[in-house]
Design an enzyme around this catalytic site. Structure first.
Site, mmCIF file in Angstrom:
data_model
loop_
_atom_site.group_PDB
_atom_site.id
_atom_site.type_symbol
_atom_site.label_atom_id
_atom_site.label_comp_id
_atom_site.label_asym_id
_atom_site.label_seq_id
_atom_site.Cartn_x
_atom_site.Cartn_y
_atom_site.Cartn_z
ATOM 1 N N ASP A 217 0.840 -1.197 0.000
ATOM 2 C CA ASP A 217 0.000 0.000 0.000
ATOM 3 C C ASP A 217 0.882 1.256 0.000
ATOM 4 O O ASP A 217 1.906 1.299 0.681
ATOM 5 C CB ASP A 217 -0.872 -0.017 1.268
ATOM 6 C CG ASP A 217 -1.766 1.201 1.375
ATOM 7 O OD1 ASP A 217 -2.699 1.315 0.566
ATOM 8 O OD2 ASP A 217 -1.523 2.047 2.273
ATOM 9 N N GLU A 253 1.606 -0.515 -4.931
ATOM 10 C CA GLU A 253 0.614 0.476 -5.341
ATOM 11 C C GLU A 253 1.303 1.807 -5.609
ATOM 12 O O GLU A 253 1.673 2.528 -4.679
ATOM 13 C CB GLU A 253 -0.462 0.675 -4.265
ATOM 14 C CG GLU A 253 -1.589 1.580 -4.759
ATOM 15 C CD GLU A 253 -2.063 2.630 -3.773
ATOM 16 O OE1 GLU A 253 -3.076 3.286 -4.050
ATOM 17 O OE2 GLU A 253 -1.411 2.840 -2.726
HETATM 18 C C1 QV4 Z 1 -8.358 14.205 6.397
HETATM 19 C C2 QV4 Z 1 -7.759 15.216 5.435
HETATM 20 C C3 QV4 Z 1 -6.360 15.576 5.855
HETATM 21 C C4 QV4 Z 1 -6.429 16.103 7.250
HETATM 22 C C5 QV4 Z 1 -7.077 15.059 8.192
HETATM 23 C C6 QV4 Z 1 -7.254 15.637 9.576
HETATM 24 O O1 QV4 Z 1 -7.737 14.652 4.117
HETATM 25 O O2 QV4 Z 1 -5.800 16.526 4.970
HETATM 26 O O3 QV4 Z 1 -5.126 16.363 7.690
HETATM 27 O O4 QV4 Z 1 -8.360 14.656 7.697
HETATM 28 O O5 QV4 Z 1 -7.658 14.660 10.467
HETATM 29 C C7 QV4 Z 1 -8.956 9.047 5.757
HETATM 30 C C8 QV4 Z 1 -9.929 10.136 5.375
HETATM 31 C C9 QV4 Z 1 -9.213 11.456 5.195
HETATM 32 C C10 QV4 Z 1 -8.448 11.783 6.469
HETATM 33 C C11 QV4 Z 1 -7.489 10.634 6.766
HETATM 34 C C12 QV4 Z 1 -6.724 10.833 8.058
HETATM 35 O O6 QV4 Z 1 -10.614 9.792 4.195
HETATM 36 O O7 QV4 Z 1 -10.154 12.453 4.912
HETATM 37 O O8 QV4 Z 1 -7.663 12.958 6.263
HETATM 38 O O9 QV4 Z 1 -8.233 9.404 6.883
HETATM 39 O O10 QV4 Z 1 -7.545 10.811 9.158
HETATM 40 C C13 QV4 Z 1 -7.651 5.207 2.418
HETATM 41 C C14 QV4 Z 1 -8.656 6.250 1.980
HETATM 42 C C15 QV4 Z 1 -8.356 7.595 2.578
HETATM 43 C C16 QV4 Z 1 -8.264 7.455 4.094
HETATM 44 C C17 QV4 Z 1 -7.117 6.504 4.364
HETATM 45 C C18 QV4 Z 1 -6.841 6.291 5.846
HETATM 46 O O11 QV4 Z 1 -8.637 6.338 0.577
HETATM 47 O O12 QV4 Z 1 -9.433 8.483 2.279
HETATM 48 O O13 QV4 Z 1 -8.047 8.719 4.675
HETATM 49 O O14 QV4 Z 1 -7.452 5.222 3.821
HETATM 50 O O15 QV4 Z 1 -7.959 5.861 6.510
HETATM 51 C C19 QV4 Z 1 -3.115 8.622 -3.100
HETATM 52 C C20 QV4 Z 1 -1.992 7.709 -2.654
HETATM 53 C C21 QV4 Z 1 -2.399 6.254 -2.632
HETATM 54 C C22 QV4 Z 1 -3.729 6.056 -1.914
HETATM 55 C C23 QV4 Z 1 -4.765 6.954 -2.577
HETATM 56 C C24 QV4 Z 1 -6.111 6.867 -1.926
HETATM 57 O O16 QV4 Z 1 -0.859 7.864 -3.457
HETATM 58 O O17 QV4 Z 1 -1.385 5.528 -1.983
HETATM 59 O O18 QV4 Z 1 -4.348 8.303 -2.510
HETATM 60 N N1 QV4 Z 1 -4.142 4.658 -1.904
HETATM 61 C C25 QV4 Z 1 -3.834 3.743 -0.780
HETATM 62 C C26 QV4 Z 1 -5.005 2.860 -0.444
HETATM 63 C C27 QV4 Z 1 -6.099 3.691 0.156
HETATM 64 C C28 QV4 Z 1 -5.632 4.266 1.483
HETATM 65 C C29 QV4 Z 1 -4.226 4.633 1.496
HETATM 66 C C30 QV4 Z 1 -3.387 4.436 0.425
HETATM 67 C C31 QV4 Z 1 -3.659 5.052 2.766
HETATM 68 O O19 QV4 Z 1 -5.415 2.150 -1.556
HETATM 69 O O20 QV4 Z 1 -7.287 2.955 0.336
HETATM 70 O O21 QV4 Z 1 -6.428 5.450 1.772
HETATM 71 O O22 QV4 Z 1 -3.271 3.854 3.432
HETATM 72 O O23 QV4 Z 1 -3.253 8.588 -4.500
#
Ligand code: QV4
Ligand code: CA
Length: 517
Positions: A217, A253
């Protein structure tokens, strides 16, 4: 000096010999894996013997198996599993014993498990202090304490990241991308020996239990050198099930749609990489956006600027971009657009490029406001107490309780088998009408025809297949000596007539040598 040189040689040799990290490790004759997103280990265990094994699937990508934070607001989103608290194996999908049982049961029938490994970060910086986690381990995000690993403040990149907020502010800056927090997730110091060792122990534990590989990831958010240092230290797979010296399959990824600061090619020497251009472009073509047409798919693959074939993991959609997270945008096809989706998955499985992954989703109540889905967070079908629902199987082999089970759709399941049957055969006998009617063969083993134009199709084509009667595996399938779908006759000279109405339920036809009647 001597020692440094020696170390260099050792590193070079190890890197050179790590070719198995590109090999998916699926059993001979199996060519695809399926992502059973958010499924419980008990259901996955069942699905293996009763469906995936018999239908030729090679393995399953599972949701992250390690402890994560429990998020109550919103109520138990799917993405809480991307916020680790420790490397203990208990989550909404099940506990460690259930995990072990699942892996053992699968390995015994030769279908393998690929773990989604979240190693770039721990939970969000703003989570706070408590024990609201899936195994009850404590955490304190303000002091950066995760005692169940243990990690503490020295293990995070807070000092290395140079942005004001501590988060990634500019995605065009590779340093920020690697050293700062991705959406405020506490970023691990992967250049530290201690952090590397902790991650290696976590992954090696899974390898010893019997998993066959890892989806890494957020690989883009880790330096390739740090990742290589970790993957180099991974054990070989458990010899109870795998040949001596088999290395885990690594697929990273990395979202690279072109023109970004961090590119997929930086990672292709470590393992395979997810080719996100694939689904984005294929969606554009099948939806006929921007003047694209299926005829242009003639040089699909590297000809479209994708990464080398033997490095790519390909998919039509994934758990992020099917709900507007990550990358790909509006062109991405999903189960919500079932007719076009089946065609896209059918094309992917018929085409030789890349190692293929099928998505298996759950339904959620979409709620679009200004083109944004306000319910993109909704977790898997679950009870009031938050526990995930089992996957019930209906009499007609589909799934209930909101589980979509795309992998059980007849057209998709049959195309997984098609890919196995034509494995290793080259793409030949391409035909197109200059628009959206195309056809191609895979050696003398299979042939597929698409009609994505708004007009009926009635063509006679050279298939290259041995003469005989074939059952179309899209409109039906071979059952006993009969066929529940269209029948196609291939002449002595390998020619066949294909009629596909633009109003057909599924406007494509596929035949292969194992579906002869
Ligand atoms: C939010 C704001 C931040 C702020 C924070 C304050 O965005 O700017 O600072 O609140 O508390 C969740 C929420 C998100 C929140 C974050 C932290 O959706 O709003 O931040 O938690 O609390 C998944 C989801 C994300 C989720 C994350 C952790 O998609 O929405 O964030 O899990 O729970 C990029 C990357 C790629 C990524 C992709 C989604 O390059 O690597 O974005 N894909 C992988 C996974 C994905 C996962 C992550 C990475 C993180 O496939 O499912 O994100 O592990 O392109
Ligand atoms: Ca990082």
């Amino acid at each position: 000096m001597m020692r440094m040189m020696l170390e260099f040689v050792v590193v070079a040799v190890l890197a050179g010999f790590s070719s198995a990290q590109f090999n998916p490790n699926v059993k001979c004759g199996r060519t695809s894996i399926v992502h059973l997103f958010e499924w419980r280990w008990e259901d996955i265990a069942e699905e293996c013997d009763r469906y995936l094994g018999p239908n030729g699937f090679g393995g399953v990508q599972i949701s992250p198996p390690n402890e994560n934070v429990i998020i109550k607001n919103p109520n138990r989103p799917w993405w809480e599993r991307y916020q680790p608290i420790s490397y203990k194996l208990c989550t909404r999908s099940g506990d460690e014993q259930q995990f072990r049982d699942m892996v053992t049961r699968w390995n015994n029938v030769g279908v393998y498990i690929y773990v989604d490994a979240v190693i770039n970060h721990m939970c969000g910086a703003g989570i706070g202090k408590g024990k609201s986690s899936t195994c009850g381990s404590s955490y304190d995000t303000s002091t950066r304490e995760f005692p169940a690993v243990p990690y503490s403040s020295a293990d995070f990149n807070d000092n290395k990241c140079k942005t004001k907020s501590g988060g990634i502010e500019n995605y065009n800056d590779a340093n920020q991308g690697r050293d700062c927090q991705l959406v405020s997730l506490l970023d691990l110091r992967m250049d530290s020996e201690y952090v590397r060792t902790s991650i290696v122990e976590f992954l090696n534990n899974l390898i010893d239990i019997g998993v066959a590989g890892f989806r890494i990831d957020a690989a883009k958010h880790m330096w390739p050198g740090d990742l290589l240092a970790v993957t180099r230290k991974l054990n070989n797979l458990n010899t109870r099930w795998f040949p001596n010296g088999t290395q885990p399959f690594i697929y990273q990824e990395v979202i690279d749609l072109g023109g970004e600061a961090i590119s997929a090619s930086e990672y292709t020497s470590i393992g395979r990489v997810t080719e996100f251009k694939y689904g984005a472009k294929l969606g554009t073509v099948i939806r006929r956006l921007n003047g694209e047409k299926m005829a242009y798919l003639k040089n699909w693959g590297e000809g479209w600027g994708f990464m080398p074939n033997d490095r790519a993991v390909v998919f039509v959609d994934n758990h992020d971009n099917q709900r507007g997270h990550g990358a790909g945008g509006a062109s991405i096809l999903t189960f919500w657009d079932a007719r076009l989706y089946k065609m896209a998955v059918g094309f992917m499985l018929a085409h030789p490029y890349g190692f293929t992954r099928i998505m298996s989703s759950f339904r959620w109540p979409r709620n679009f406001v200004n083109n944004q889905d306000g319910n993109d967070w909704v977790g898997p079908p679950s009870y009031k107490n938050g526990s995930t629902m089992a996957v019930p199987i209906n009499e007609d082999t589909t799934c209930g309780s909101g589980w979509v089970c795309e992998h059980r759709w007849r057209q998709i399941k049959n195309m997984v088998i098609f890919r196995n049957v034509v494995d290793g055969q080259s793409l030949i006998n391409w035909w197109d009408n200059g628009h959206n009617q195309v056809a191609f063969g895979r050696g003398r083993a299979g042939f597929i025809v698409f009609n994505n134009d708004n007009m009926d199709m009635d063509v006679t084509l050279y298939t290259g297949l041995p003469s005989g009667k074939y059952c179309d595996i899209i409109s039906g399938q071979k059952e006993g000596d009969g066929c529940t779908g269209k029948q196609i006759s291939v002449s002595d000279t390998g020619i066949a007539n294909f009629i596909i109405k633009s109003s057909d339920e599924d406007p494509f036809v596929a035949i292969h040598v194992n579906a002869q009647i």
